[in-house]
Design an enzyme around this catalytic site. Structure first.
Site, mmCIF file in Angstrom:
data_model
loop_
_atom_site.group_PDB
_atom_site.id
_atom_site.type_symbol
_atom_site.label_atom_id
_atom_site.label_comp_id
_atom_site.label_asym_id
_atom_site.label_seq_id
_atom_site.Cartn_x
_atom_site.Cartn_y
_atom_site.Cartn_z
ATOM 1 N N ARG A 116 0.814 -1.241 0.000
ATOM 2 C CA ARG A 116 0.000 0.000 0.000
ATOM 3 C C ARG A 116 0.841 1.282 0.000
ATOM 4 N NH1 ARG A 116 -2.943 -3.069 3.808
ATOM 5 N NH2 ARG A 116 -4.662 -4.122 2.777
ATOM 6 N N LYS A 138 3.537 11.291 -11.058
ATOM 7 C CA LYS A 138 2.668 10.427 -11.871
ATOM 8 C C LYS A 138 3.399 9.117 -12.138
ATOM 9 C CE LYS A 138 -0.350 13.541 -14.435
ATOM 10 N NZ LYS A 138 -0.708 14.054 -15.772
ATOM 11 N N GLU A 180 9.915 17.499 -24.814
ATOM 12 C CA GLU A 180 9.267 17.896 -23.546
ATOM 13 C C GLU A 180 9.850 19.223 -23.047
ATOM 14 O OE1 GLU A 180 6.602 16.425 -22.472
ATOM 15 O OE2 GLU A 180 6.749 14.238 -22.610
ATOM 16 N N LYS A 222 7.771 22.908 -14.199
ATOM 17 C CA LYS A 222 6.955 21.760 -13.765
ATOM 18 C C LYS A 222 6.702 21.817 -12.257
ATOM 19 C CE LYS A 222 5.745 17.029 -14.170
ATOM 20 N NZ LYS A 222 5.788 15.784 -14.893
ATOM 21 N N GLU A 232 -4.010 17.193 -10.688
ATOM 22 C CA GLU A 232 -4.530 17.537 -12.016
ATOM 23 C C GLU A 232 -6.038 17.778 -12.023
ATOM 24 O OE1 GLU A 232 -2.493 15.669 -15.342
ATOM 25 O OE2 GLU A 232 -4.350 15.747 -16.484
ATOM 26 N N ARG A 236 -2.599 21.529 -14.189
ATOM 27 C CA ARG A 236 -1.575 20.510 -14.464
ATOM 28 C C ARG A 236 -1.790 19.879 -15.842
ATOM 29 N NH1 ARG A 236 1.369 15.903 -10.726
ATOM 30 N NH2 ARG A 236 2.571 15.056 -12.454
ATOM 31 N N ASN A 240 0.097 18.386 -20.550
ATOM 32 C CA ASN A 240 -0.246 17.397 -21.581
ATOM 33 C C ASN A 240 -0.443 18.016 -22.956
ATOM 34 O OD1 ASN A 240 -0.161 14.978 -20.173
ATOM 35 N ND2 ASN A 240 -2.068 15.492 -19.144
ATOM 36 N N HIS A 243 -0.290 15.855 -25.982
ATOM 37 C CA HIS A 243 -0.266 14.459 -25.533
ATOM 38 C C HIS A 243 -1.492 13.654 -25.967
ATOM 39 C CE1 HIS A 243 3.199 15.761 -23.344
ATOM 40 N NE2 HIS A 243 3.302 14.652 -22.621
ATOM 41 N N HIS A 247 -0.251 10.453 -27.449
ATOM 42 C CA HIS A 247 -0.509 9.137 -26.850
ATOM 43 C C HIS A 247 -1.215 8.219 -27.852
ATOM 44 C CE1 HIS A 247 -0.248 10.526 -22.355
ATOM 45 N NE2 HIS A 247 0.923 10.309 -22.890
ATOM 46 N N HIS A 260 8.175 8.340 -27.088
ATOM 47 C CA HIS A 260 7.196 9.237 -26.477
ATOM 48 C C HIS A 260 7.412 10.689 -26.947
ATOM 49 C CE1 HIS A 260 4.464 10.847 -23.478
ATOM 50 N NE2 HIS A 260 5.416 11.659 -23.058
HETATM 51 P P1 NAD Z 1 12.869 5.211 -21.812
HETATM 52 O O1 NAD Z 1 12.719 5.116 -20.362
HETATM 53 O O2 NAD Z 1 12.366 4.095 -22.648
HETATM 54 O O3 NAD Z 1 14.407 5.469 -22.135
HETATM 55 C C1 NAD Z 1 14.791 5.620 -23.466
HETATM 56 C C2 NAD Z 1 15.915 4.636 -23.862
HETATM 57 O O4 NAD Z 1 17.155 5.148 -23.381
HETATM 58 C C3 NAD Z 1 15.773 3.255 -23.283
HETATM 59 O O5 NAD Z 1 16.223 2.315 -24.217
HETATM 60 C C4 NAD Z 1 16.718 3.306 -22.089
HETATM 61 O O6 NAD Z 1 17.176 2.031 -21.709
HETATM 62 C C5 NAD Z 1 17.823 4.155 -22.614
HETATM 63 N N1 NAD Z 1 18.591 4.897 -21.627
HETATM 64 C C6 NAD Z 1 18.134 5.470 -20.510
HETATM 65 N N2 NAD Z 1 19.096 6.196 -19.935
HETATM 66 C C7 NAD Z 1 20.188 6.068 -20.710
HETATM 67 C C8 NAD Z 1 21.496 6.602 -20.644
HETATM 68 N N3 NAD Z 1 21.852 7.468 -19.701
HETATM 69 N N4 NAD Z 1 22.386 6.246 -21.598
HETATM 70 C C9 NAD Z 1 22.017 5.417 -22.604
HETATM 71 N N5 NAD Z 1 20.777 4.892 -22.740
HETATM 72 C C10 NAD Z 1 19.885 5.225 -21.787
HETATM 73 O O7 NAD Z 1 12.151 6.538 -22.376
HETATM 74 P P2 NAD Z 1 12.009 8.026 -21.814
HETATM 75 O O8 NAD Z 1 11.927 8.878 -23.013
HETATM 76 O O9 NAD Z 1 12.999 8.327 -20.765
HETATM 77 O O10 NAD Z 1 10.591 7.995 -21.101
HETATM 78 C C11 NAD Z 1 9.401 7.801 -21.809
HETATM 79 C C12 NAD Z 1 8.343 7.319 -20.842
HETATM 80 O O11 NAD Z 1 8.105 8.316 -19.862
HETATM 81 C C13 NAD Z 1 7.009 7.030 -21.489
HETATM 82 O O12 NAD Z 1 6.534 5.789 -21.038
HETATM 83 C C14 NAD Z 1 6.119 8.145 -20.991
HETATM 84 O O13 NAD Z 1 4.768 7.768 -20.889
HETATM 85 C C15 NAD Z 1 6.718 8.448 -19.656
HETATM 86 N N6 NAD Z 1 6.449 9.796 -19.169
HETATM 87 C C16 NAD Z 1 5.960 9.922 -17.913
HETATM 88 C C17 NAD Z 1 5.725 11.175 -17.395
HETATM 89 C C18 NAD Z 1 5.262 11.322 -15.979
HETATM 90 O O14 NAD Z 1 4.901 12.440 -15.570
HETATM 91 N N7 NAD Z 1 5.275 10.286 -15.173
HETATM 92 C C19 NAD Z 1 6.006 12.318 -18.159
HETATM 93 C C20 NAD Z 1 6.514 12.147 -19.448
HETATM 94 C C21 NAD Z 1 6.741 10.876 -19.941
HETATM 95 N N1 GLY Z 2 3.793 14.732 -17.754
HETATM 96 C C1 GLY Z 2 2.529 15.221 -17.353
HETATM 97 C C2 GLY Z 2 2.393 15.465 -15.888
HETATM 98 O O1 GLY Z 2 3.289 15.211 -15.126
HETATM 99 O O2 GLY Z 2 1.368 15.902 -15.463
#
Ligand code: NAD
Ligand code: GLY
Length: 357
Positions: A116, A138, A180, A222, A232, A236, A240, A243, A247, A260
């Site tokens: 939890r 998030k 972003e 942010k 949100e 907030r 997006n 997005h 998405h 992404h």
């Molecule tokens: P990712 O986590 O898939 O990383 C991208 C690639 O880079 C992967 O292959 C990873 O293994 C590699 N990698 C990571 N760090 C590295 C480094 N330092 N050197 C070499 N390779 C490295 O993708 P991302 O773009 O970081 O994240 C995208 C995800 O984030 C999506 O799922 C999206 O929905 C999510 N997201 C979440 C929020 C949130 O608020 N929680 C906001 C934006 C995006």
């Molecule tokens: N990436 C969108 C949020 O954090 O709200």
């Protein structure tokens, strides 16, 4: 080194931005209890030993997940629960995400749900994760029918953004992170947008001062939004921008085919088109936005294989749909956006028709 604070009362936490944070010997100085490092097959050979060394005096375990958006699923999540249970981690434990947004979102959801809710720390290793996903709480996994559909709000206790780790990112991933960064200029900060126009080449060349400023300013924007609207209920949603379209591209193409940030870039162009079509901005503003995304090496149109109907079916399941009504984030100027239902079905169809099928 620079530290920003996310102001959320008792759940406030620092975002530490700097160099060599991972090799410091005092990462998480206040945590002495069980720590589970969650990372993936790509990041582990690069940074896991460093992270473990930085945590060395503590009881630390790790779990290495398969890499890729297609693994951001309930099945992969189970591997984290299994590691926590196998090593008898208790409610006082800490889950530490060492990776990009995929690892951060999955480790975060595991931390939100294991017993939890347990402590969570983010060590983001992609530009995208440093400027966006590691901040704000998030957490989620994907469902085949929709992106990030299973998740929770669960704030980390701290975020450590080490600039050095960005040097090993591929160009494609780095550019996806820039989408972003540019988003923050669009939604709330015209001055930052202009700075990005002046500094996109140094950023692409990975000039460390330019990157550090881009990360810091993005996190500041942010942090302010999250502090004002953590769950949100209102502004907030501005985060997006692009997005809803983006998405739909990610899910429609199959997770991992479009990154992404790439999908968000094309989505922001579609949102700009809708903003012009609905009379909010002029074509010169659209062109200014598209030009910066193009200079950043990002896609400025969705995949030609997608149809308007396909995109609409994913958009109908967007988390911003309420009582059957879709909300979009549209621009009123560079640096000024709004969450709105004030657009017609014809206008939306016209934008979809212009870009798709
Ligand atoms: P990712 O986590 O898939 O990383 C991208 C690639 O880079 C992967 O292959 C990873 O293994 C590699 N990698 C990571 N760090 C590295 C480094 N330092 N050197 C070499 N390779 C490295 O993708 P991302 O773009 O970081 O994240 C995208 C995800 O984030 C999506 O799922 C999206 O929905 C999510 N997201 C979440 C929020 C949130 O608020 N929680 C906001 C934006 C995006
Ligand atoms: N990436 C969108 C949020 O954090 O709200």
């Amino acid at each position: 080194m620079h530290t920003l604070q996310i102001e959320l009362g008792a759940r406030s936490y620092p975002i530490v931005i700097g160099h060599d944070l991972l090799t410091a010997d005092n990462l998480l100085p206040n945590v002495t209890h069980q720590i589970m490092v969650v990372t993936n097959q790509t990041i582990a050979p690069l940074y896991l030993d460093k992270a473990l060394a930085a945590l060395s005096t503590r009881s630390v375990q790790h779990v290495i997940l398969p890499d890729g958006e297609q693994h951001k699923s309930t099945q992969t999540l189970d591997l984290i629960y299994e590691a926590l249970l196998t090593h008898r981690f208790d409610r006082g434990c800490t889950v530490l995400a060492l990776g990009g947004g995929v690892i951060g979102d999955m480790a975060g959801f595991a931390a939100a749900s294991y017993q939890r809710g347990v402590n969570f720390v983010q060590v983001p290793t992609t530009l995208l994760a440093q400027v966006d996903s590691s901040v704000g709480g998030k957490t989620a996994v994907n469902h085949p029918l929709g992106k990030n559909m299973i998740g929770a709000f669960h704030q980390p206790k701290a975020v450590f953004a080490d600039m050095n780790v960005l040097q090993s990112l591929s160009d494609r991933e780095f550019k996806a992170g820039l989408a972003e960064v540019i988003k923050y200029g669009f939604i709330l900060d015209a001055e930052f947008f202009a700075w990005l126009e002046d500094n996109i080449e140094p950023l692409l060349a990975r000039d460390s001062d330019a990157i550090a400023w881009a990360v810091r300013r993005s996190c500041e924007v942010k942090a302010a939004i999250v502090a004002a609207d953590e769950l949100e209920h209102g502004q907030r949603a501005l985060l997006n921008f692009g997005h809803t379209f983006g998405h739909a591209i990610e899910a429609g193409m199959g997770y991992g085919v479009w990154l992404h940030g790439e999908a968000i870039s094309a989505g922001m162009v579609m949102a700009l088109d809708m903003s012009e079509r609905t009379g909010r901005i002029g074509n010169n503003t659209v062109q200014r936005g598209v030009h910066l995304l193009e200079r950043a090496g990002l896609p400025i149109a969705p995949p030609s294989s997608m149809t308007p109907e396909q995109m609409l079916s994913y958009m109908a399941r967007d988390k911003k749909v309420s009582a059957g009504q879709l909300k979009l984030i549209l621009a009123r100027a560079i640096g000024e956006t709004e969450v709105t239902t004030e657009f017609t079905e014809q206008e939306l169809n016209a934008t979809l028709g212009k870009f798709l099928g």
